[in-house]
Design a protein around this motif. Structure first.
Motif, mmCIF file in Angstrom:
data_model
loop_
_atom_site.group_PDB
_atom_site.id
_atom_site.type_symbol
_atom_site.label_atom_id
_atom_site.label_comp_id
_atom_site.label_asym_id
_atom_site.label_seq_id
_atom_site.Cartn_x
_atom_site.Cartn_y
_atom_site.Cartn_z
ATOM 1 N N ALA A 171 0.817 -1.211 0.000
ATOM 2 C CA ALA A 171 0.000 0.000 0.000
ATOM 3 C C ALA A 171 0.854 1.266 0.000
ATOM 4 N N LYS A 172 2.019 1.218 0.623
ATOM 5 C CA LYS A 172 2.860 2.406 0.704
ATOM 6 C C LYS A 172 3.385 2.819 -0.662
ATOM 7 N N SER A 173 3.892 1.866 -1.426
ATOM 8 C CA SER A 173 4.432 2.176 -2.753
ATOM 9 C C SER A 173 3.380 2.068 -3.854
ATOM 10 N N GLN A 174 2.173 1.570 -3.465
ATOM 11 C CA GLN A 174 1.087 1.382 -4.436
ATOM 12 C C GLN A 174 1.521 0.492 -5.597
ATOM 13 N N ARG A 175 2.181 -0.613 -5.234
ATOM 14 C CA ARG A 175 2.650 -1.552 -6.251
ATOM 15 C C ARG A 175 2.478 -2.987 -5.753
ATOM 16 N N TRP A 176 2.364 -3.903 -6.708
ATOM 17 C CA TRP A 176 2.360 -5.319 -6.415
ATOM 18 C C TRP A 176 3.798 -5.833 -6.323
ATOM 19 N N PHE A 177 4.008 -6.842 -5.505
ATOM 20 C CA PHE A 177 5.295 -7.536 -5.485
ATOM 21 C C PHE A 177 5.026 -9.032 -5.400
ATOM 22 N N GLU A 178 6.061 -9.831 -5.646
ATOM 23 C CA GLU A 178 5.908 -11.285 -5.658
ATOM 24 C C GLU A 178 6.611 -11.914 -4.465
ATOM 25 N N TRP A 179 5.985 -12.950 -3.916
ATOM 26 C CA TRP A 179 6.612 -13.756 -2.879
ATOM 27 C C TRP A 179 7.370 -14.912 -3.533
ATOM 28 N N GLY A 180 8.638 -15.057 -3.170
ATOM 29 C CA GLY A 180 9.426 -16.199 -3.599
ATOM 30 C C GLY A 180 9.570 -17.195 -2.458
ATOM 31 N N VAL A 181 10.186 -18.330 -2.746
ATOM 32 C CA VAL A 181 10.379 -19.380 -1.740
ATOM 33 C C VAL A 181 11.869 -19.586 -1.538
ATOM 34 N N VAL A 182 12.292 -19.602 -0.280
ATOM 35 C CA VAL A 182 13.690 -19.819 0.075
ATOM 36 C C VAL A 182 13.793 -20.968 1.071
ATOM 37 N N LEU A 199 7.606 -11.385 -12.987
ATOM 38 C CA LEU A 199 6.431 -10.997 -13.755
ATOM 39 C C LEU A 199 6.325 -9.478 -13.834
ATOM 40 N N GLN A 200 5.681 -9.009 -14.905
ATOM 41 C CA GLN A 200 5.329 -7.602 -14.989
ATOM 42 C C GLN A 200 3.980 -7.431 -14.291
ATOM 43 N N LEU A 201 4.027 -7.402 -12.952
ATOM 44 C CA LEU A 201 2.789 -7.495 -12.186
ATOM 45 C C LEU A 201 1.866 -6.309 -12.416
ATOM 46 N N ASP A 202 2.430 -5.120 -12.599
ATOM 47 C CA ASP A 202 1.579 -3.948 -12.794
ATOM 48 C C ASP A 202 0.827 -4.011 -14.117
ATOM 49 N N GLU A 203 1.312 -4.828 -15.051
ATOM 50 C CA GLU A 203 0.607 -5.005 -16.315
ATOM 51 C C GLU A 203 -0.439 -6.115 -16.206
ATOM 52 N N ILE A 204 -0.192 -7.085 -15.336
ATOM 53 C CA ILE A 204 -1.100 -8.224 -15.200
ATOM 54 C C ILE A 204 -2.241 -7.928 -14.235
ATOM 55 N N LEU A 205 -1.919 -7.236 -13.128
ATOM 56 C CA LEU A 205 -2.890 -7.021 -12.064
ATOM 57 C C LEU A 205 -3.381 -5.581 -12.054
ATOM 58 N N PRO A 206 -4.602 -5.355 -11.582
ATOM 59 C CA PRO A 206 -5.151 -3.997 -11.564
ATOM 60 C C PRO A 206 -4.536 -3.152 -10.457
ATOM 61 N N ASP A 207 -4.577 -1.813 -10.628
ATOM 62 C CA ASP A 207 -4.268 -0.944 -9.502
ATOM 63 C C ASP A 207 -5.287 -1.216 -8.405
ATOM 64 N N ALA A 208 -4.816 -1.182 -7.178
ATOM 65 C CA ALA A 208 -5.699 -1.616 -6.095
ATOM 66 C C ALA A 208 -5.590 -0.700 -4.881
ATOM 67 N N PRO A 209 -5.877 0.606 -5.050
ATOM 68 C CA PRO A 209 -5.694 1.528 -3.920
ATOM 69 C C PRO A 209 -6.562 1.212 -2.715
ATOM 70 N N SER A 210 -7.670 0.500 -2.916
ATOM 71 C CA SER A 210 -8.563 0.205 -1.801
ATOM 72 C C SER A 210 -8.196 -1.066 -1.055
ATOM 73 N N LEU A 211 -7.235 -1.808 -1.572
ATOM 74 C CA LEU A 211 -6.859 -3.059 -0.918
ATOM 75 C C LEU A 211 -5.987 -2.783 0.300
ATOM 76 N N PRO A 212 -6.113 -3.617 1.327
ATOM 77 C CA PRO A 212 -5.271 -3.432 2.511
ATOM 78 C C PRO A 212 -3.816 -3.787 2.219
ATOM 79 N N ASP A 213 -2.922 -3.185 2.975
ATOM 80 C CA ASP A 213 -1.502 -3.493 2.819
ATOM 81 C C ASP A 213 -1.264 -4.973 3.098
ATOM 82 N N GLY A 214 -0.506 -5.612 2.215
ATOM 83 C CA GLY A 214 -0.216 -7.028 2.383
ATOM 84 C C GLY A 214 -1.255 -7.954 1.791
ATOM 85 N N PHE A 215 -2.296 -7.400 1.174
ATOM 86 C CA PHE A 215 -3.307 -8.234 0.526
ATOM 87 C C PHE A 215 -2.610 -9.211 -0.419
#
Length: 232
Positions: A113-124, A140-156
């Motif tokens: 929510a702070k940067s208003q961007r999607w990120f990906e979880w990897g496995v270690v 992935l180019q997540l911002d192209e695949i997923l919608p902007d989501a200003p109303s979503l909670p942080d960490g969604f």
């Protein structure tokens, strides 16, 4: 029986004799559904049954062996392919799957929510166990695949499955004419990205019981995520 009846109705409306009737199934597991469909058609549509060509898309030699055993009585009208047929190769066809796409590999993603961007979880691997770690450089180019989501909670957290969209596109392209059908657990995009679904749909099952940790006991539990039907 109900599914085979619907297939017969679609075929009757689409192709007159002597045109072949192509049934394609992906993810046939041990072949019992194929056996039921073919058995119903043989008994209830004997005049059309010789026109049936049944194709199973199965890359696993082990599962193919199961299917060959189950379908021994129908060996004359069943064939196997490792992959989806080439584009425009299947006339008068019904291409279907049952609980296949929810098993495709997914990418687990989350909203910052702070940067208003999607990120990906990897496995270690941490202390000999698997764990989640944020990937600073996403595959992935997540911002192209997923919608902007200003109303979503942080960490969604949710999932994206490019493999499912690619498979569906290839399956559709293989049809010269006919139907493409899937039965699966899934949601449309509005429900998929609902703020109330903040932990996504990725689940693990072992011995038919839900397991909280999807990274536990790798190879010993089934992983599944709901299909985003809007993406398909």
């Amino acid at each position: 029986g109900l599914l085979a009846f619907q297939f017969a109705e679609w075929f009757a409306a689409a192709a007159a004799p002597p045109a072949p009737l192509n049934l394609l199934e992906a993810g046939a597991h041990d072949g019992r559904l194929a056996k039921d469909v073919l058995g119903w058609l043989q008994h209830h549509r004997p005049e059309d049954f010789p026109r049936i060509h049944y194709t199973i898309i199965e890359p696993s030699p082990t599962r193919r062996a199961w299917q060959e055993e189950t379908l021994r009585a129908f060996a004359g009208c069943v064939r196997w392919l490792d992959t989806v047929p080439p584009p425009n190769s299947q006339p008068n066809a019904i291409f279907f799957s049952n609980e296949l796409i929810d098993a495709f590999p997914v990418h687990r993603v989350a909203w910052d929510a702070k940067s208003q961007r999607w990120f990906e979880w990897g496995v270690v691997v941490t202390n000999d166990r698997l764990d989640w770690q944020r990937m600073e450089v996403s595959s992935l180019q997540l911002d192209e695949i997923l919608p902007d989501a200003p109303s979503l909670p942080d960490g969604f957290t949710t999932e994206v499955c490019p493999a499912a969209a690619t498979w569906w596109r290839n399956a559709a392209a293989s049809l010269q004419s006919g139907k493409l059908l899937t039965f699966d657990y899934g949601l449309d995009a509005e429900d998929y990205f609902s703020p109330t679904r903040s932990n996504g749909t990725l689940r693990a099952y072992r011995q038919h019981r839900l397991v909280a940790d999807v990274l536990a006991a790798p190879g010993e539990q089934d992983l599944t995520a709901h299909v985003n039907f809007s993406a398909l």
